[in-house]
Enzyme design. Sequence first.
Site, PDB file in Angstrom:
ATOM      1  N   MET A 154      44.351  35.620  42.581  1.00 32.82           N
ATOM      2  CA  MET A 154      44.768  35.601  41.282  1.00 32.82           C
ATOM      3  C   MET A 154      45.284  34.339  40.999  1.00 32.82           C
ATOM      4  O   MET A 154      46.126  33.817  41.589  1.00 32.82           O
ATOM      5  CB  MET A 154      45.962  36.742  41.147  1.00 32.82           C
ATOM      6  CG  MET A 154      45.632  38.205  41.131  1.00 32.82           C
ATOM      7  SD  MET A 154      44.169  38.563  39.964  1.00 32.82           S
ATOM      8  CE  MET A 154      44.952  38.135  38.450  1.00 32.82           C
ATOM      9  N   HIS A 186      34.096  42.333  34.373  1.00 34.11           N
ATOM     10  CA  HIS A 186      35.412  42.573  35.170  1.00 34.11           C
ATOM     11  C   HIS A 186      36.250  43.683  34.456  1.00 34.11           C
ATOM     12  O   HIS A 186      36.654  43.523  33.194  1.00 34.11           O
ATOM     13  CB  HIS A 186      36.075  41.443  35.235  1.00 34.11           C
ATOM     14  CG  HIS A 186      37.399  41.415  36.068  1.00 34.11           C
ATOM     15  ND1 HIS A 186      37.344  41.170  37.583  1.00 34.11           N
ATOM     16  CD2 HIS A 186      38.796  41.399  35.991  1.00 34.11           C
ATOM     17  CE1 HIS A 186      38.648  41.239  37.840  1.00 34.11           C
ATOM     18  NE2 HIS A 186      39.518  41.445  37.009  1.00 34.11           N
ATOM     19  N   ASP A 207      40.810  34.820  39.056  1.00 30.02           N
ATOM     20  CA  ASP A 207      41.211  35.756  37.784  1.00 30.02           C
ATOM     21  C   ASP A 207      42.521  35.309  37.237  1.00 30.02           C
ATOM     22  O   ASP A 207      43.468  35.539  37.877  1.00 30.02           O
ATOM     23  CB  ASP A 207      41.069  37.012  38.551  1.00 30.02           C
ATOM     24  CG  ASP A 207      41.467  38.191  37.335  1.00 30.02           C
ATOM     25  OD1 ASP A 207      41.483  37.722  35.940  1.00 30.02           O
ATOM     26  OD2 ASP A 207      41.922  39.335  37.746  1.00 30.02           O
ATOM     27  N   MET A 211      45.711  48.970  35.263  1.00 34.24           N
ATOM     28  CA  MET A 211      47.026  48.766  35.633  1.00 34.24           C
ATOM     29  C   MET A 211      47.884  49.938  35.551  1.00 34.24           C
ATOM     30  O   MET A 211      47.589  50.958  34.658  1.00 34.24           O
ATOM     31  CB  MET A 211      47.493  47.782  34.384  1.00 34.24           C
ATOM     32  CG  MET A 211      46.557  46.577  34.422  1.00 34.24           C
ATOM     33  SD  MET A 211      47.615  45.425  33.084  1.00 34.24           S
ATOM     34  CE  MET A 211      46.324  44.099  33.181  1.00 34.24           C
ATOM     35  N   ASP A 253      39.926  45.757  34.382  1.00 37.40           N
ATOM     36  CA  ASP A 253      41.487  45.702  34.776  1.00 37.40           C
ATOM     37  C   ASP A 253      42.018  46.906  34.636  1.00 37.40           C
ATOM     38  O   ASP A 253      42.129  47.365  33.671  1.00 37.40           O
ATOM     39  CB  ASP A 253      42.357  44.626  34.096  1.00 37.40           C
ATOM     40  CG  ASP A 253      41.813  43.141  34.454  1.00 37.40           C
ATOM     41  OD1 ASP A 253      41.734  42.854  35.801  1.00 37.40           O
ATOM     42  OD2 ASP A 253      41.436  42.394  33.793  1.00 37.40           O
ATOM     43  N   SER A 273      36.426  39.432  31.333  1.00 37.34           N
ATOM     44  CA  SER A 273      37.140  40.496  31.403  1.00 37.34           C
ATOM     45  C   SER A 273      37.307  41.347  30.122  1.00 37.34           C
ATOM     46  O   SER A 273      37.872  40.779  29.262  1.00 37.34           O
ATOM     47  CB  SER A 273      38.730  39.774  32.096  1.00 37.34           C
ATOM     48  OG  SER A 273      39.625  41.090  31.951  1.00 37.34           O
ATOM     49  N   MET A 284      44.957  47.363  39.756  1.00 44.00           N
ATOM     50  CA  MET A 284      46.506  46.631  39.916  1.00 44.00           C
ATOM     51  C   MET A 284      47.346  47.829  39.875  1.00 44.00           C
ATOM     52  O   MET A 284      47.936  48.229  39.060  1.00 44.00           O
ATOM     53  CB  MET A 284      46.512  45.702  38.663  1.00 44.00           C
ATOM     54  CG  MET A 284      45.862  44.343  38.981  1.00 44.00           C
ATOM     55  SD  MET A 284      45.740  43.561  37.417  1.00 44.00           S
ATOM     56  CE  MET A 284      44.551  44.200  36.671  1.00 44.00           C
ATOM     57  N   HIS A 306      39.088  45.914  39.275  1.00 41.73           N
ATOM     58  CA  HIS A 306      39.971  45.449  39.840  1.00 41.73           C
ATOM     59  C   HIS A 306      41.378  46.317  39.538  1.00 41.73           C
ATOM     60  O   HIS A 306      41.814  46.587  38.385  1.00 41.73           O
ATOM     61  CB  HIS A 306      40.252  43.999  38.926  1.00 41.73           C
ATOM     62  CG  HIS A 306      41.428  43.251  39.454  1.00 41.73           C
ATOM     63  ND1 HIS A 306      42.142  42.388  38.634  1.00 41.73           N
ATOM     64  CD2 HIS A 306      42.211  43.578  40.742  1.00 41.73           C
ATOM     65  CE1 HIS A 306      43.189  41.857  39.394  1.00 41.73           C
ATOM     66  NE2 HIS A 306      43.497  42.410  40.331  1.00 41.73           N
TER      67      HIS A 306
END
Length: 217
Positions: free
Chosen positions: A137, A33, A175, A37, A35, A8, A68, A66
Amino acid sequence: MKKILAPSLLAGDHGNLRASLDEVETDGRQWIHLDLMDGHFVPNLSFGPQTVADLRSGSKLFFDVHLMLQRPDLYLDPFIAAGSELITIHLEPEYDQLSAVKKIRDAGIQTGLAINPDTPVDLFFPYLDNVDLCLCMTVNPGFGGQSFKAYVLDKVRELSKRRVEGGHDFLIEVDGGVGPQHVEECLEAGVDVFVAGTSYYKANPEERAEFARSVGE
Ligand code: DX5
Ligand code: ZN
Protein backbone atom coordinates in the site's frame (compact mmCIF):
# COMPACT_ATOMS: atom_id res chain seq x y z
CA MET A 1 6.82 -10.22 -16.53
CA LYS A 2 3.45 -8.74 -17.53
CA LYS A 3 2.60 -5.19 -16.45
CA ILE A 4 -0.93 -4.16 -15.60
CA LEU A 5 -2.85 -0.96 -14.97
CA ALA A 6 -5.72 -1.86 -12.63
CA PRO A 7 -8.28 0.97 -12.24
CA SER A 8 -9.86 1.08 -8.77
CA LEU A 9 -13.65 1.14 -8.88
CA LEU A 10 -13.65 2.98 -5.56
CA ALA A 11 -13.13 6.15 -7.59
CA GLY A 12 -16.04 5.30 -9.91
CA ASP A 13 -19.67 6.40 -9.60
CA HIS A 14 -21.17 4.43 -6.70
CA GLY A 15 -24.63 5.25 -7.97
CA ASN A 16 -23.78 3.48 -11.20
CA LEU A 17 -20.92 1.06 -10.59
CA ARG A 18 -21.87 -0.98 -13.65
CA ALA A 19 -21.24 1.99 -15.91
CA SER A 20 -17.92 2.76 -14.18
CA LEU A 21 -16.88 -0.89 -14.59
CA ASP A 22 -17.92 -1.10 -18.24
CA GLU A 23 -16.00 2.08 -18.98
CA VAL A 24 -12.79 0.36 -17.89
CA GLU A 25 -13.49 -2.62 -20.14
CA THR A 26 -14.26 -0.31 -23.07
CA ASP A 27 -10.95 1.48 -22.42
CA GLY A 28 -9.24 -1.84 -23.07
CA ARG A 29 -8.06 -2.60 -19.55
CA GLN A 30 -7.81 -6.22 -18.38
CA TRP A 31 -8.12 -5.79 -14.62
CA ILE A 32 -10.47 -4.01 -12.23
CA HIS A 33 -9.43 -3.43 -8.60
CA LEU A 34 -12.27 -3.72 -6.06
CA ASP A 35 -11.84 -2.30 -2.55
CA LEU A 36 -13.82 -3.88 0.27
CA MET A 37 -13.84 -2.03 3.59
CA ASP A 38 -15.30 -3.01 6.94
CA GLY A 39 -15.15 0.17 9.07
CA HIS A 40 -12.78 -1.66 11.50
CA PHE A 41 -9.52 -2.36 9.72
CA VAL A 42 -10.04 0.91 7.86
CA PRO A 43 -12.22 3.86 8.88
CA ASN A 44 -14.57 3.59 5.90
CA LEU A 45 -17.15 1.32 4.27
CA SER A 46 -17.50 0.50 0.58
CA PHE A 47 -19.57 -2.39 -0.75
CA GLY A 48 -19.93 -6.14 -0.16
CA PRO A 49 -19.79 -9.54 -1.88
CA GLN A 50 -23.24 -9.20 -3.46
CA THR A 51 -22.02 -6.13 -5.34
CA VAL A 52 -18.95 -8.04 -6.51
CA ALA A 53 -21.12 -10.98 -7.65
CA ASP A 54 -23.57 -8.76 -9.52
CA LEU A 55 -20.78 -6.85 -11.25
CA ARG A 56 -18.96 -10.10 -12.07
CA SER A 57 -21.76 -11.43 -14.26
CA GLY A 58 -21.53 -9.61 -17.54
CA SER A 59 -17.91 -8.48 -17.27
CA LYS A 60 -14.81 -9.97 -18.86
CA LEU A 61 -12.43 -8.04 -16.58
CA PHE A 62 -10.12 -9.82 -14.14
CA PHE A 63 -11.50 -9.12 -10.66
CA ASP A 64 -8.69 -8.06 -8.30
CA VAL A 65 -10.48 -8.06 -4.94
CA HIS A 66 -8.71 -6.21 -2.11
CA LEU A 67 -10.17 -7.07 1.29
CA MET A 68 -9.44 -4.34 3.85
CA LEU A 69 -11.07 -6.31 6.64
CA GLN A 70 -10.14 -7.04 10.25
CA ARG A 71 -11.31 -10.66 9.80
CA PRO A 72 -11.01 -11.48 6.10
CA ASP A 73 -11.04 -15.18 6.99
CA LEU A 74 -14.73 -14.90 7.94
CA TYR A 75 -15.70 -13.55 4.52
CA LEU A 76 -13.68 -15.62 2.08
CA ASP A 77 -16.54 -17.93 1.09
CA PRO A 78 -18.82 -15.20 -0.27
CA PHE A 79 -15.98 -13.45 -2.10
CA ILE A 80 -14.87 -16.76 -3.64
CA ALA A 81 -18.48 -17.51 -4.62
CA ALA A 82 -18.78 -14.01 -6.07
CA GLY A 83 -16.29 -14.96 -8.80
CA SER A 84 -13.17 -13.11 -7.65
CA GLU A 85 -10.10 -14.07 -9.69
CA LEU A 86 -7.64 -12.78 -7.10
CA ILE A 87 -8.32 -12.16 -3.41
CA THR A 88 -5.85 -10.06 -1.44
CA ILE A 89 -5.89 -10.07 2.37
CA HIS A 90 -3.87 -7.96 4.81
CA LEU A 91 -1.14 -9.28 7.09
CA GLU A 92 -1.68 -6.73 9.92
CA PRO A 93 -4.82 -8.10 11.63
CA GLU A 94 -4.73 -11.18 13.85
CA TYR A 95 -6.40 -14.25 12.34
CA ASP A 96 -5.22 -17.59 11.03
CA GLN A 97 -3.44 -16.18 7.99
CA LEU A 98 -1.94 -19.48 6.85
CA SER A 99 -5.36 -21.16 6.76
CA ALA A 100 -6.84 -18.18 4.94
CA VAL A 101 -4.11 -18.35 2.27
CA LYS A 102 -4.70 -22.09 1.92
CA LYS A 103 -8.44 -21.58 1.59
CA ILE A 104 -8.02 -19.08 -1.26
CA ARG A 105 -5.52 -21.34 -3.04
CA ASP A 106 -7.68 -24.43 -2.58
CA ALA A 107 -10.55 -22.54 -4.21
CA GLY A 108 -8.35 -22.36 -7.33
CA ILE A 109 -8.06 -18.60 -7.40
CA GLN A 110 -5.05 -16.34 -7.06
CA THR A 111 -3.85 -15.30 -3.62
CA GLY A 112 -2.64 -11.84 -2.72
CA LEU A 113 -1.13 -10.53 0.51
CA ALA A 114 -1.05 -6.86 1.45
CA ILE A 115 0.76 -4.59 3.88
CA ASN A 116 0.23 -0.94 4.82
CA PRO A 117 2.91 1.72 4.20
CA ASP A 118 4.45 1.44 7.67
CA THR A 119 4.29 -2.35 8.02
CA PRO A 120 7.66 -4.12 7.61
CA VAL A 121 8.18 -5.99 4.36
CA ASP A 122 9.38 -9.03 6.35
CA LEU A 123 5.78 -10.05 6.96
CA PHE A 124 5.63 -11.27 3.36
CA PHE A 125 8.72 -13.46 3.57
CA PRO A 126 7.21 -16.69 4.95
CA TYR A 127 4.67 -16.70 2.11
CA LEU A 128 6.76 -15.95 -0.96
CA ASP A 129 6.43 -19.50 -2.33
CA ASN A 130 2.66 -19.54 -1.90
CA VAL A 131 1.51 -16.14 -3.03
CA ASP A 132 0.56 -14.82 -6.46
CA LEU A 133 0.73 -11.12 -5.61
CA CYS A 134 2.29 -8.92 -2.92
CA LEU A 135 0.50 -5.60 -2.49
CA CYS A 136 2.48 -2.72 -0.97
CA MET A 137 0.00 0.00 0.00
CA THR A 138 1.32 3.43 -0.95
CA VAL A 139 -1.27 5.23 1.22
CA ASN A 140 -2.90 4.28 4.51
CA PRO A 141 -5.94 2.42 3.20
CA GLY A 142 -9.49 3.64 3.57
CA PHE A 143 -9.88 6.49 1.16
CA GLY A 144 -9.06 7.32 -2.42
CA GLY A 145 -7.39 10.55 -3.44
CA GLN A 146 -4.47 10.54 -0.95
CA SER A 147 -0.81 11.28 -1.76
CA PHE A 148 1.56 8.55 -2.94
CA LYS A 149 4.17 7.57 -0.33
CA ALA A 150 7.38 7.06 -2.31
CA TYR A 151 9.28 5.51 0.63
CA VAL A 152 7.20 2.36 0.14
CA LEU A 153 9.25 1.68 -3.00
CA ASP A 154 12.13 0.55 -0.78
CA LYS A 155 9.93 -2.42 0.17
CA VAL A 156 9.15 -3.05 -3.49
CA ARG A 157 12.89 -3.11 -4.23
CA GLU A 158 13.48 -5.62 -1.44
CA LEU A 159 10.66 -7.84 -2.69
CA SER A 160 11.92 -7.58 -6.23
CA LYS A 161 15.41 -8.64 -5.12
CA ARG A 162 14.08 -11.62 -3.18
CA ARG A 163 11.90 -12.63 -6.10
CA VAL A 164 14.97 -12.96 -8.32
CA GLU A 165 17.16 -14.60 -5.66
CA GLY A 166 14.46 -17.08 -4.65
CA GLY A 167 13.14 -17.79 -8.14
CA HIS A 168 9.62 -16.74 -7.12
CA ASP A 169 7.01 -15.57 -9.59
CA PHE A 170 4.61 -13.38 -7.59
CA LEU A 171 3.49 -10.02 -8.94
CA ILE A 172 4.20 -6.81 -7.03
CA GLU A 173 1.31 -4.34 -6.81
CA VAL A 174 1.15 -0.75 -5.55
CA ASP A 175 -2.12 0.87 -4.51
CA GLY A 176 -2.84 4.40 -3.35
CA GLY A 177 -2.17 7.79 -4.90
CA VAL A 178 -0.63 6.21 -8.00
CA GLY A 179 -0.61 8.39 -11.12
CA PRO A 180 1.30 8.61 -14.40
CA GLN A 181 3.98 10.72 -12.68
CA HIS A 182 4.95 7.69 -10.51
CA VAL A 183 5.24 5.09 -13.24
CA GLU A 184 8.94 5.46 -13.95
CA GLU A 185 10.13 5.13 -10.35
CA CYS A 186 7.68 2.27 -9.74
CA LEU A 187 8.88 0.35 -12.79
CA GLU A 188 12.47 0.90 -11.74
CA ALA A 189 11.66 -0.53 -8.29
CA GLY A 190 9.99 -3.62 -9.76
CA VAL A 191 6.25 -2.90 -9.71
CA ASP A 192 4.07 -5.05 -12.00
CA VAL A 193 0.52 -3.97 -11.15
CA PHE A 194 -0.43 -0.30 -10.82
CA VAL A 195 -3.74 0.33 -9.03
CA ALA A 196 -5.10 3.77 -9.88
CA GLY A 197 -8.40 5.19 -8.69
CA THR A 198 -8.64 8.97 -8.78
CA SER A 199 -5.94 9.48 -11.42
CA TYR A 200 -7.60 6.96 -13.75
CA TYR A 201 -11.20 8.05 -13.49
CA LYS A 202 -10.43 11.74 -13.81
CA ALA A 203 -8.36 11.17 -16.98
CA ASN A 204 -9.77 11.32 -20.50
CA PRO A 205 -9.56 8.26 -22.81
CA GLU A 206 -6.33 9.42 -24.47
CA GLU A 207 -4.65 10.04 -21.12
CA ARG A 208 -5.80 6.64 -19.86
CA ALA A 209 -4.36 4.93 -22.93
CA GLU A 210 -1.08 6.79 -22.48
CA PHE A 211 -1.01 5.81 -18.79
CA ALA A 212 -1.47 2.15 -19.77
CA ARG A 213 1.25 2.39 -22.42
CA SER A 214 3.64 3.96 -19.93
CA VAL A 215 3.30 1.04 -17.49
CA GLY A 216 4.02 -1.33 -20.38
CA GLU A 217 0.58 -2.94 -20.63
C1 DX5 B 1 -7.23 2.82 -0.73
C2 DX5 B 1 -7.69 1.77 -1.73
C3 DX5 B 1 -7.27 2.09 -3.10
C4 DX5 B 1 -7.91 3.32 -3.65
C5 DX5 B 1 -6.90 3.99 -4.51
O1 DX5 B 1 -7.78 2.52 0.48
O2 DX5 B 1 -7.16 0.51 -1.38
O3 DX5 B 1 -7.46 1.00 -3.99
O4 DX5 B 1 -9.06 3.07 -4.43
O5 DX5 B 1 -7.41 5.20 -4.92
P1 DX5 B 1 -6.48 6.37 -5.36
O6 DX5 B 1 -5.79 5.93 -6.60
O7 DX5 B 1 -7.43 7.48 -5.58
O8 DX5 B 1 -5.53 6.64 -4.22
ZN1 ZN C 1 -7.12 -1.27 -2.97
